[in-house]
Motif scaffolding. Sequence first.
Motif, PDB file in Angstrom:
ATOM      1  N   LYS A   2     -40.509 -40.528 -71.074  1.00  0.00           N
ATOM      2  CA  LYS A   2     -40.379 -39.566 -72.158  1.00  0.00           C
ATOM      3  C   LYS A   2     -39.003 -38.921 -72.078  1.00  0.00           C
ATOM      4  O   LYS A   2     -38.463 -38.752 -70.980  1.00  0.00           O
ATOM      5  N   PRO A   3     -38.433 -38.530 -73.219  1.00  0.00           N
ATOM      6  CA  PRO A   3     -37.140 -37.847 -73.172  1.00  0.00           C
ATOM      7  C   PRO A   3     -37.247 -36.524 -72.411  1.00  0.00           C
ATOM      8  O   PRO A   3     -38.278 -35.849 -72.465  1.00  0.00           O
ATOM      9  N   LEU A   4     -36.202 -36.179 -71.707  1.00  0.00           N
ATOM     10  CA  LEU A   4     -36.128 -34.899 -70.987  1.00  0.00           C
ATOM     11  C   LEU A   4     -35.332 -33.918 -71.832  1.00  0.00           C
ATOM     12  O   LEU A   4     -34.214 -34.233 -72.265  1.00  0.00           O
ATOM     13  N   PHE A   5     -35.892 -32.742 -72.086  1.00  0.00           N
ATOM     14  CA  PHE A   5     -35.220 -31.705 -72.869  1.00  0.00           C
ATOM     15  C   PHE A   5     -34.885 -30.534 -71.964  1.00  0.00           C
ATOM     16  O   PHE A   5     -35.737 -30.073 -71.200  1.00  0.00           O
ATOM     17  N   PHE A   6     -33.656 -30.048 -72.071  1.00  0.00           N
ATOM     18  CA  PHE A   6     -33.219 -28.891 -71.298  1.00  0.00           C
ATOM     19  C   PHE A   6     -32.526 -27.909 -72.241  1.00  0.00           C
ATOM     20  O   PHE A   6     -31.753 -28.325 -73.106  1.00  0.00           O
ATOM     21  N   VAL A   7     -32.790 -26.625 -72.049  1.00  0.00           N
ATOM     22  CA  VAL A   7     -32.062 -25.575 -72.752  1.00  0.00           C
ATOM     23  C   VAL A   7     -31.615 -24.584 -71.685  1.00  0.00           C
ATOM     24  O   VAL A   7     -32.440 -23.944 -71.033  1.00  0.00           O
ATOM     25  N   VAL A   8     -30.310 -24.487 -71.493  1.00  0.00           N
ATOM     26  CA  VAL A   8     -29.754 -23.575 -70.501  1.00  0.00           C
ATOM     27  C   VAL A   8     -29.149 -22.397 -71.246  1.00  0.00           C
ATOM     28  O   VAL A   8     -28.146 -22.552 -71.954  1.00  0.00           O
ATOM     29  N   PRO A   9     -29.761 -21.204 -71.130  1.00  0.00           N
ATOM     30  CA  PRO A   9     -29.248 -20.046 -71.854  1.00  0.00           C
ATOM     31  C   PRO A   9     -27.918 -19.557 -71.274  1.00  0.00           C
ATOM     32  O   PRO A   9     -27.606 -19.807 -70.116  1.00  0.00           O
ATOM     33  N   GLY A  10     -27.158 -18.878 -72.103  1.00  0.00           N
ATOM     34  CA  GLY A  10     -25.869 -18.334 -71.676  1.00  0.00           C
ATOM     35  C   GLY A  10     -24.710 -19.131 -72.234  1.00  0.00           C
ATOM     36  O   GLY A  10     -24.876 -20.230 -72.765  1.00  0.00           O
ATOM     37  N   LYS A  11     -23.533 -18.555 -72.107  1.00  0.00           N
ATOM     38  CA  LYS A  11     -22.317 -19.191 -72.621  1.00  0.00           C
ATOM     39  C   LYS A  11     -22.064 -20.512 -71.900  1.00  0.00           C
ATOM     40  O   LYS A  11     -22.056 -20.554 -70.666  1.00  0.00           O
ATOM     41  N   PRO A  12     -21.891 -21.615 -72.637  1.00  0.00           N
ATOM     42  CA  PRO A  12     -21.613 -22.899 -71.998  1.00  0.00           C
ATOM     43  C   PRO A  12     -20.312 -22.864 -71.200  1.00  0.00           C
ATOM     44  O   PRO A  12     -19.322 -22.270 -71.619  1.00  0.00           O
ATOM     45  N   SER A  13     -20.338 -23.497 -70.035  1.00  0.00           N
ATOM     46  CA  SER A  13     -19.157 -23.563 -69.177  1.00  0.00           C
ATOM     47  C   SER A  13     -18.462 -24.896 -69.355  1.00  0.00           C
ATOM     48  O   SER A  13     -19.084 -25.885 -69.720  1.00  0.00           O
ATOM     49  N   ALA A  14     -17.193 -24.897 -69.061  1.00  0.00           N
ATOM     50  CA  ALA A  14     -16.402 -26.123 -69.101  1.00  0.00           C
ATOM     51  C   ALA A  14     -15.908 -26.423 -67.697  1.00  0.00           C
ATOM     52  O   ALA A  14     -15.756 -25.515 -66.868  1.00  0.00           O
ATOM     53  N   LYS A  15     -15.676 -27.686 -67.411  1.00  0.00           N
ATOM     54  CA  LYS A  15     -15.178 -28.091 -66.099  1.00  0.00           C
ATOM     55  C   LYS A  15     -13.759 -27.574 -65.921  1.00  0.00           C
ATOM     56  O   LYS A  15     -12.895 -27.773 -66.777  1.00  0.00           O
ATOM     57  N   LYS A  16     -13.526 -26.898 -64.809  1.00  0.00           N
ATOM     58  CA  LYS A  16     -12.190 -26.378 -64.504  1.00  0.00           C
ATOM     59  C   LYS A  16     -11.574 -27.217 -63.399  1.00  0.00           C
ATOM     60  O   LYS A  16     -12.272 -27.846 -62.611  1.00  0.00           O
ATOM     61  N   ARG A  17     -10.297 -27.198 -63.352  1.00  0.00           N
ATOM     62  CA  ARG A  17      -9.591 -27.948 -62.317  1.00  0.00           C
ATOM     63  C   ARG A  17      -9.688 -27.204 -60.994  1.00  0.00           C
ATOM     64  O   ARG A  17      -9.678 -25.979 -60.961  1.00  0.00           O
ATOM     65  N   PRO A  18      -9.751 -27.967 -59.887  1.00  0.00           N
ATOM     66  CA  PRO A  18      -9.769 -27.303 -58.583  1.00  0.00           C
ATOM     67  C   PRO A  18      -8.419 -26.665 -58.297  1.00  0.00           C
ATOM     68  O   PRO A  18      -7.378 -27.123 -58.782  1.00  0.00           O
ATOM     69  N   ARG A  19      -8.436 -25.601 -57.546  1.00  0.00           N
ATOM     70  CA  ARG A  19      -7.207 -24.895 -57.156  1.00  0.00           C
ATOM     71  C   ARG A  19      -6.821 -25.337 -55.749  1.00  0.00           C
ATOM     72  O   ARG A  19      -7.674 -25.478 -54.876  1.00  0.00           O
ATOM     73  N   PHE A  20      -5.538 -25.524 -55.533  1.00  0.00           N
ATOM     74  CA  PHE A  20      -5.050 -25.999 -54.249  1.00  0.00           C
ATOM     75  C   PHE A  20      -4.218 -24.920 -53.574  1.00  0.00           C
ATOM     76  O   PHE A  20      -3.451 -24.207 -54.219  1.00  0.00           O
ATOM     77  N   SER A  21      -4.391 -24.807 -52.271  1.00  0.00           N
ATOM     78  CA  SER A  21      -3.520 -23.956 -51.469  1.00  0.00           C
ATOM     79  C   SER A  21      -2.896 -24.849 -50.399  1.00  0.00           C
ATOM     80  O   SER A  21      -3.141 -26.053 -50.356  1.00  0.00           O
ATOM     81  N   ARG A  22      -2.139 -24.267 -49.529  1.00  0.00           N
ATOM     82  CA  ARG A  22      -1.490 -25.076 -48.495  1.00  0.00           C
ATOM     83  C   ARG A  22      -2.496 -25.740 -47.562  1.00  0.00           C
ATOM     84  O   ARG A  22      -2.253 -26.805 -47.031  1.00  0.00           O
ATOM     85  N   HIS A  23      -3.627 -25.087 -47.366  1.00  0.00           N
ATOM     86  CA  HIS A  23      -4.554 -25.551 -46.346  1.00  0.00           C
ATOM     87  C   HIS A  23      -5.879 -26.090 -46.877  1.00  0.00           C
ATOM     88  O   HIS A  23      -6.632 -26.692 -46.119  1.00  0.00           O
ATOM     89  N   SER A  24      -6.176 -25.849 -48.141  1.00  0.00           N
ATOM     90  CA  SER A  24      -7.495 -26.275 -48.618  1.00  0.00           C
ATOM     91  C   SER A  24      -7.533 -26.429 -50.137  1.00  0.00           C
ATOM     92  O   SER A  24      -6.577 -26.124 -50.834  1.00  0.00           O
ATOM     93  N   VAL A  25      -8.689 -26.879 -50.593  1.00  0.00           N
ATOM     94  CA  VAL A  25      -8.966 -26.997 -52.023  1.00  0.00           C
ATOM     95  C   VAL A  25     -10.078 -26.009 -52.320  1.00  0.00           C
ATOM     96  O   VAL A  25     -11.082 -25.944 -51.619  1.00  0.00           O
ATOM     97  N   TYR A  26      -9.911 -25.240 -53.394  1.00  0.00           N
ATOM     98  CA  TYR A  26     -10.875 -24.206 -53.737  1.00  0.00           C
ATOM     99  C   TYR A  26     -11.516 -24.520 -55.079  1.00  0.00           C
ATOM    100  O   TYR A  26     -10.829 -24.750 -56.061  1.00  0.00           O
TER     101      TYR A  26
END
Length: 136
Positions: A2-26
């Motif tokens: 059967k089809p799966l239906f989902f409704v997630v309330p709240g403002k939809p989010s978009a994929k953001k790029r990871p942030r890089f520092s000298r020592h790690s990825v955030y």
Amino acid sequence: MKPLFFVVPGKPSAKKRPRFSRHSVYNSQKSVEDRFRWELKKQLPKGFAMLPRDTALSVECGFFLPIPKSVSKKQRSLMSDEKFWHTKKPDLDNHLKYVLDCMAAVVFCDDCSVVRISTVKKYSDAPRTEIVVRKV
């Protein structure tokens, strides 16, 4: 299946790029992704087993974003009827990447099993993300 239906309330989010520092990825979205996954898990049917990798799937996503406060009453009425397209940032593909990444390891093993996608991005009084997953 059967089809799966989902409704997630709240403002939809978009994929953001990871942030890089000298020592790690955030990853600044970790907690938001966890909340989204929790909403998905909550709506899964009882006894649901994750779909195997070799299952071809179709995913339909509707992203309903909040109406800006700065619009006129005429525009607001059009937007509240969900007849007005959202043509601003964030991009539709970033919304979709976010949803597929969050659904991986919850609904299906990997997003490579998705072979057909249909998406829409509109304004709404009730911001939410609607998702339908079907077997092809």
